[in-house]
Design a protein around this motif. Structure first.
Motif, PDB file in Angstrom:
ATOM      1  N   GLU A 190       0.831  -1.204   0.000  1.00 37.34           N
ATOM      2  CA  GLU A 190       0.000   0.000   0.000  1.00 37.34           C
ATOM      3  C   GLU A 190       0.868   1.258   0.000  1.00 37.34           C
ATOM      4  O   GLU A 190       0.559   2.243  -0.678  1.00 37.34           O
ATOM      5  CB  GLU A 190      -0.918  -0.014   1.224  1.00 37.34           C
ATOM      6  CG  GLU A 190      -2.004  -1.079   1.171  1.00 37.34           C
ATOM      7  CD  GLU A 190      -2.910  -1.015   2.389  1.00 37.34           C
ATOM      8  OE1 GLU A 190      -2.680  -0.132   3.250  1.00 37.34           O
ATOM      9  OE2 GLU A 190      -3.833  -1.849   2.490  1.00 37.34           O
ATOM     10  N   ILE A 191       1.978   1.214   0.754  1.00 43.09           N
ATOM     11  CA  ILE A 191       2.880   2.374   0.778  1.00 43.09           C
ATOM     12  C   ILE A 191       3.482   2.619  -0.599  1.00 43.09           C
ATOM     13  O   ILE A 191       3.554   3.762  -1.072  1.00 43.09           O
ATOM     14  CB  ILE A 191       3.991   2.148   1.828  1.00 43.09           C
ATOM     15  CG1 ILE A 191       3.398   2.129   3.239  1.00 43.09           C
ATOM     16  CG2 ILE A 191       5.069   3.216   1.712  1.00 43.09           C
ATOM     17  CD1 ILE A 191       4.403   1.807   4.322  1.00 43.09           C
ATOM     18  N   LEU A 192       3.892   1.538  -1.280  1.00 38.57           N
ATOM     19  CA  LEU A 192       4.475   1.689  -2.616  1.00 38.57           C
ATOM     20  C   LEU A 192       3.455   2.246  -3.598  1.00 38.57           C
ATOM     21  O   LEU A 192       3.771   3.138  -4.405  1.00 38.57           O
ATOM     22  CB  LEU A 192       5.010   0.341  -3.101  1.00 38.57           C
ATOM     23  CG  LEU A 192       6.177  -0.268  -2.304  1.00 38.57           C
ATOM     24  CD1 LEU A 192       6.569  -1.615  -2.898  1.00 38.57           C
ATOM     25  CD2 LEU A 192       7.381   0.659  -2.302  1.00 38.57           C
ATOM     26  N   VAL A 240      10.782   8.311   1.351  1.00 38.91           N
ATOM     27  CA  VAL A 240      11.951   7.660   0.756  1.00 38.91           C
ATOM     28  C   VAL A 240      11.623   7.139  -0.642  1.00 38.91           C
ATOM     29  O   VAL A 240      12.364   7.385  -1.604  1.00 38.91           O
ATOM     30  CB  VAL A 240      12.438   6.507   1.661  1.00 38.91           C
ATOM     31  CG1 VAL A 240      13.549   5.711   0.968  1.00 38.91           C
ATOM     32  CG2 VAL A 240      12.943   7.053   2.995  1.00 38.91           C
ATOM     33  N   ILE A 241      10.516   6.404  -0.764  1.00 40.77           N
ATOM     34  CA  ILE A 241      10.136   5.825  -2.058  1.00 40.77           C
ATOM     35  C   ILE A 241       9.880   6.930  -3.077  1.00 40.77           C
ATOM     36  O   ILE A 241      10.309   6.835  -4.240  1.00 40.77           O
ATOM     37  CB  ILE A 241       8.905   4.914  -1.909  1.00 40.77           C
ATOM     38  CG1 ILE A 241       9.183   3.778  -0.915  1.00 40.77           C
ATOM     39  CG2 ILE A 241       8.492   4.345  -3.260  1.00 40.77           C
ATOM     40  CD1 ILE A 241      10.329   2.886  -1.307  1.00 40.77           C
ATOM     41  N   ILE A 275      10.285   1.805 -14.675  1.00 43.74           N
ATOM     42  CA  ILE A 275      10.601   1.685 -13.244  1.00 43.74           C
ATOM     43  C   ILE A 275       9.964   0.395 -12.747  1.00 43.74           C
ATOM     44  O   ILE A 275       8.779   0.150 -12.989  1.00 43.74           O
ATOM     45  CB  ILE A 275      10.085   2.889 -12.433  1.00 43.74           C
ATOM     46  CG1 ILE A 275      10.805   4.178 -12.863  1.00 43.74           C
ATOM     47  CG2 ILE A 275      10.274   2.642 -10.937  1.00 43.74           C
ATOM     48  CD1 ILE A 275      10.301   5.419 -12.158  1.00 43.74           C
ATOM     49  N   VAL A 276      10.773  -0.433 -12.067  1.00 44.02           N
ATOM     50  CA  VAL A 276      10.293  -1.723 -11.570  1.00 44.02           C
ATOM     51  C   VAL A 276      10.353  -1.715 -10.045  1.00 44.02           C
ATOM     52  O   VAL A 276      11.392  -1.404  -9.456  1.00 44.02           O
ATOM     53  CB  VAL A 276      11.141  -2.888 -12.116  1.00 44.02           C
ATOM     54  CG1 VAL A 276      10.607  -4.221 -11.588  1.00 44.02           C
ATOM     55  CG2 VAL A 276      11.128  -2.885 -13.641  1.00 44.02           C
ATOM     56  N   LEU A 277       9.217  -2.052  -9.434  1.00 42.34           N
ATOM     57  CA  LEU A 277       9.154  -2.176  -7.983  1.00 42.34           C
ATOM     58  C   LEU A 277       9.021  -3.660  -7.642  1.00 42.34           C
ATOM     59  O   LEU A 277       8.122  -4.351  -8.139  1.00 42.34           O
ATOM     60  CB  LEU A 277       7.956  -1.407  -7.411  1.00 42.34           C
ATOM     61  CG  LEU A 277       7.964   0.107  -7.614  1.00 42.34           C
ATOM     62  CD1 LEU A 277       6.705   0.713  -7.054  1.00 42.34           C
ATOM     63  CD2 LEU A 277       9.175   0.736  -6.942  1.00 42.34           C
ATOM     64  N   VAL A 303      11.917  -7.443   5.193  1.00 40.50           N
ATOM     65  CA  VAL A 303      11.182  -7.268   3.942  1.00 40.50           C
ATOM     66  C   VAL A 303      12.073  -6.458   3.009  1.00 40.50           C
ATOM     67  O   VAL A 303      12.573  -5.387   3.383  1.00 40.50           O
ATOM     68  CB  VAL A 303       9.845  -6.553   4.172  1.00 40.50           C
ATOM     69  CG1 VAL A 303       9.220  -6.162   2.834  1.00 40.50           C
ATOM     70  CG2 VAL A 303       8.900  -7.441   4.952  1.00 40.50           C
ATOM     71  N   ARG A 304      12.284  -6.957   1.813  1.00 39.52           N
ATOM     72  CA  ARG A 304      13.192  -6.335   0.853  1.00 39.52           C
ATOM     73  C   ARG A 304      12.383  -5.602  -0.209  1.00 39.52           C
ATOM     74  O   ARG A 304      11.462  -6.157  -0.807  1.00 39.52           O
ATOM     75  CB  ARG A 304      14.067  -7.412   0.217  1.00 39.52           C
ATOM     76  CG  ARG A 304      15.109  -6.895  -0.781  1.00 39.52           C
ATOM     77  CD  ARG A 304      15.833  -8.084  -1.393  1.00 39.52           C
ATOM     78  NE  ARG A 304      16.789  -7.712  -2.424  1.00 39.52           N
ATOM     79  CZ  ARG A 304      18.101  -7.681  -2.261  1.00 39.52           C
ATOM     80  NH1 ARG A 304      18.599  -7.982  -1.080  1.00 39.52           N
ATOM     81  NH2 ARG A 304      18.913  -7.368  -3.259  1.00 39.52           N
ATOM     82  N   ILE A 305      12.745  -4.345  -0.435  1.00 38.37           N
ATOM     83  CA  ILE A 305      12.110  -3.508  -1.460  1.00 38.37           C
ATOM     84  C   ILE A 305      13.181  -3.100  -2.460  1.00 38.37           C
ATOM     85  O   ILE A 305      14.255  -2.632  -2.071  1.00 38.37           O
ATOM     86  CB  ILE A 305      11.472  -2.241  -0.841  1.00 38.37           C
ATOM     87  CG1 ILE A 305      10.491  -2.612   0.272  1.00 38.37           C
ATOM     88  CG2 ILE A 305      10.788  -1.395  -1.920  1.00 38.37           C
ATOM     89  CD1 ILE A 305      10.061  -1.424   1.113  1.00 38.37           C
ATOM     90  N   GLU A 306      12.888  -3.288  -3.733  1.00 33.74           N
ATOM     91  CA  GLU A 306      13.826  -2.889  -4.784  1.00 33.74           C
ATOM     92  C   GLU A 306      13.138  -1.909  -5.720  1.00 33.74           C
ATOM     93  O   GLU A 306      12.022  -2.166  -6.177  1.00 33.74           O
ATOM     94  CB  GLU A 306      14.312  -4.100  -5.576  1.00 33.74           C
ATOM     95  CG  GLU A 306      15.123  -5.089  -4.764  1.00 33.74           C
ATOM     96  CD  GLU A 306      15.613  -6.262  -5.607  1.00 33.74           C
ATOM     97  OE1 GLU A 306      15.420  -6.193  -6.847  1.00 33.74           O
ATOM     98  OE2 GLU A 306      16.169  -7.223  -5.050  1.00 33.74           O
ATOM     99  N   VAL A 307      13.814  -0.781  -5.972  1.00 32.08           N
ATOM    100  CA  VAL A 307      13.329   0.214  -6.933  1.00 32.08           C
ATOM    101  C   VAL A 307      14.373   0.289  -8.043  1.00 32.08           C
ATOM    102  O   VAL A 307      15.487   0.773  -7.831  1.00 32.08           O
ATOM    103  CB  VAL A 307      13.125   1.593  -6.269  1.00 32.08           C
ATOM    104  CG1 VAL A 307      12.615   2.596  -7.289  1.00 32.08           C
ATOM    105  CG2 VAL A 307      12.155   1.482  -5.099  1.00 32.08           C
TER     106      VAL A 307
END
Length: 755
Positions: free
Chosen positions: A599-601, A646-647, A670-672, A681-685
């Protein structure tokens, strides 16, 4: 009906081998068996031929369908079940043997069918017709038709009882030969020699010398079969309980160990002349070799009759048998006894030497086994090392090559050993001089190596150890991949630098804030003092003989108002910078909660699409957004607004980086991505923009560092992002990038925590 059909298919399959049989027959000599010399008749009577062939096999042979129903068997198998083939076909194991044994048979059938290949096992079988019990080796082979469909199981079982007994006896002999002399267990003569060979020696000795002979245990009980025994002893005296007991006692006395010669005396049972010599191994009495059953004038018929009465034998029959005993001069018998004594000693010596030799061989085998175990242990240690280990000789040729080296190079130990190290590991070509120097000086050396593999920079430590033990010349090269450690050290240095700069930024912000506030306040007051709508300004202007409007007009024409507005705007911008510096230098007090990262992304993407700066620089709608969210990601304890910040900052940077590319180069994307690791939890931008050089990548999180044009960025966005993730949330943030290959920012937020 079903099993008849299956049987027909099996026979059809076996008949297909007829042509192959013909080919093999053509290779045989002209003197073939009559059956094979007429292959033409086989084709017409294939079923009869097959049945005759199977029946001629001395082993148990049978055939079942996949359900365990018998289709055929041979005559030997009929004997096992105690029934004819016609009575067996169409039935199962449960109709003939116990449920436990039938379950055992069926289980091995299933194993063979499941494996699709022959399956072997050993089993004890009892024949119903004869009661014979034996150990059998059974091989069960699944049978398939031409379409590859399973149609049954072929079983063949062979009696291996004798072979097993022979192996057991051989193992006992080996155990006896290799057992320590001081072992408390008894050394058995039968385990030291091949009894058949000893029997032949005993028979030939008795035949050549004309005496009776036997080898017994020390207590007198027989080991070998009697050789050349007379009827008096074998058929009369030893047939009585008392006589046999006395024979054993006499044999035990005659066979006692003596160093000066054989024991020669009348038998303590029948009174005939006997002699004996003991056989020993390493001083341990293991057997008696006895000869005799000859008479001279000292034995009389009266004594024999008296002894017959004593042991309960027929006196007349015993007297007659006594008269048949061979006579031999005392001197001749003593010479034979001396030969016996010499042979017994020779056997003792041979046994001892064989024993010692066997134990020596066994000791060598044990030493070899221990050495092999040690080698395997060392090899396992070397192969278990996370380091790449290579042993080299004086010429830098590979002598040792561990599993890590195989994994890194793709070369097996067999392929690498014997080759020059720079051939199998080209990256070490520049280290040859140092390897030779290490071997020459016998001094370890340590170095480092940087290489690029698939676009990634790899950092490795190289340690070279000289081999200086036991006259072995060479070296061991250890290579450790320390890329992760180097990057961690870089991050730590960067973190320390940022902490220092953060403190400096906080002090600068406070120092700048006071004069900045004065400048903003003065600019605001100046603008208020020339506002025509304020009555006090009009009154002051009239006192000066002019109007406020005229003053305002003058200042506007002279662009003083523009300068004042510029001062005010610049001051506000400076205030924003100071605010960001203060945010960077101190931990936010924003309340945290459990939040859904996805939801944040998604919310950050919505904000980025409507951001004014983004729209001003490029059209965000032309950027392709790809979401690769791992399902089931747990909620994370965090400050949603800070993570959004941050995102959003990463999205803005990605968009601005891609804006400078030619639209014909590639579609801006752009790939999330999200996924769960063990504890985070890993987030990649990721973007497919121009990427960045290594020198830039290392500094992106430093305060005030920017690659944008002057006025386009403050250099604090990523610094603040780093602070939010690392300091406020206890996570990590890093970037992977190469020129021309875009950039990927990786954020890891730890799981757990409490509100």
């Amino acid at each position: 009906m079903m099993h008849n059909k299956t049987k027909s298919k099996l026979i059809s399959e076996l008949e297909g081998a007829r042509n192959r049989i013909r080919e093999l027959e053509s290779l045989l000599s002209e003197k073939k068996p009559m059956l094979l010399s007429q292959p033409a008749c086989i084709g017409g009577r294939s079923a009869d031929y097959l049945h005759s062939l199977v029946s001629a096999i001395p082993d148990l042979v049978w055939l079942k369908d996949p359900n365990g129903i018998y289709l055929a068997c041979n005559s030997v198998f009929e004997s096992f079940f105690g029934a004819k083939e016609a009575e067996i076909v169409g039935k199962t194991d449960y109709d003939f043997v116990s449920k436990e044994l039938a379950d055992f048979f069926c289980e091995h059938d299933r194993k063979a069918m499941a494996a699709g290949k022959p399956s072997a096992n050993e089993e004890w079988l009892t024949f119903a017709t004869t009661g014979k019990v034996g150990l059998f080796e059974t091989i069960k082979t699944p049978m398939f038709d031409s379409d590859g469909c399973l149609i049954g199981v072929l079983g063949i079982s062979r009696d291996i009882t004798d072979r097993k007994n022979l192996n057991t006896a051989l193992q006992k002999r080996v155990d006896a030969l290799t057992k320590p002399l001081d072992d408390s267990g008894e050394i058995v003569f039968e385990n030291l020699f091949n009894i058949n060979d000893i029997q032949q020696l005993q028979d030939e000795f008795a035949q050549a010398t004309g005496v009776a002979s036997i080898i017994t245990r020390p207590d007198g009980t027989p080991i070998t079969k009697p050789s050349n025994f007379c009827r008096l002893c074998i058929d009369i005296i030893r047939k009585t309980e008392k006589g046999l007991e006395n024979c054993y006692k006499s044999d035990a006395v005659l066979g006692r160990l003596k160093a000066d010669g054989p024991t020669i005396q009348p038998c303590m049972s029948g009174g005939l002349w006997d002699a004996g010599a003991g056989i020993s191994v390493g001083g341990q009495h293991v057997a008696n070799w006895l000869i005799g059953q000859v008479r001279d004038g000292s034995q009389t018929e009266e004594k024999i009759r008296a002894y017959a009465h004593e042991i309960g034998a027929d006196e007349s029959e015993m007297a007659l048998a006594f008269s048949e005993v061979k006579s031999m001069p005392r001197e001749q018998f003593e010479r034979v006894a001396r030969v016996l004594f010499t042979l017994s000693n020779q056997i003792s010596n041979i046994a001892y030497h064989n024993l010692q030799q066997a134990r020596y061989i066994n000791a060598l085998k044990l030493a070899e086994s221990e050495l092999a175990t040690t080698r395997n242990y060392l090899a396992n240690i070397i192969d278990s090392m996370p380091s790449l280990l290579v042993g080299v000789d004086m010429e830098c040729r590979v002598t040792q090559w561990n599993v890590k080296a195989e994994m890194v190079t793709g070369l097996t130990s067999h392929e690498a050993v014997g080759k020059k190290i720079d051939v199998v590991l080209p990256k070490l070509a520049g280290e040859l001089k140092q390897i030779h120097e290490t071997i020459r000086t016998r001094t370890p050396s340590v170095g480092s190596l940087q290489t690029v593999a698939e676009g990634n920079r790899i950092y490795e430590n190289i340690t070279i150890y000289p081999l200086i033990a036991n006259g072995v010349d060479g070296a061991v090269v250890l290579m450790d991949d320390v890329t992760d450690r180097v990057r961690l050290e870089q991050m730590m240095v960067q973190s320390e630098k940022m902490m220092s700069v953060g403190g400096l930024a906080a002090g600068m912000a406070h120092e700048i804030n006071n004069p900045l506030s004065s400048i903003l306040q003065a600019a605001q007051v100046c603008l208020m003092q020339i506002n025509p709508e304020i009555a006090a300004n009009k009154a002051a202007a009239q006192d000066c003989g002019c109007t406020v409007e005229a003053v305002y007009c003058y200042l506007e024409k002279r662009r003083v108002l523009k300068f004042l507005n510029g001062i005010q705007e610049a001051g506000k911008r400076a205030t924003g910078i100071v605010s960001s510096m203060l945010e960077f230098s101190r931990k936010s007090e924003t309340r945290r909660t459990l939040a859904d990262i996805h939801e944040i992304l998604d919310k950050s993407l919505e904000l980025a699409a409507t951001d004014y700066d983004l729209k001003k620089k490029y059209d965000f709608r032309r950027i392709t957004i790809e979401r690769h969210y791992e399902p089931g990601i747990p909620t994370v304890y965090c400050s949603p607004t800070e993570i959004e910040q941050v995102i959003l900052n990463l999205l803005k940077n990605a968009g601005q980086a891609m804006a400078g590319q030619s639209p014909h180069d590639k579609v801006p994307t752009i790939v999330l991505r999200t996924r769960r690791t063990d504890q985070a939890v890993r987030i990649e931008v990721s973007d497919n923009g121009p990427g960045m050089a290594e020198s830039v990548r290392r500094r992106v999180f430093e305060p005030f560092f920017t690659t944008k044009e002057p006025g386009a960025g403050t250099g604090l966005g990523l610094s603040v992002s780093y602070f939010i993730i690392a300091t406020n949330h206890g996570g990590t943030i890093c970037v992977e990038s190469e020129p021309g290959k875009g950039a990927t920012f990786i954020i890891e937020l730890p799981l757990g925590g409490s509100a």
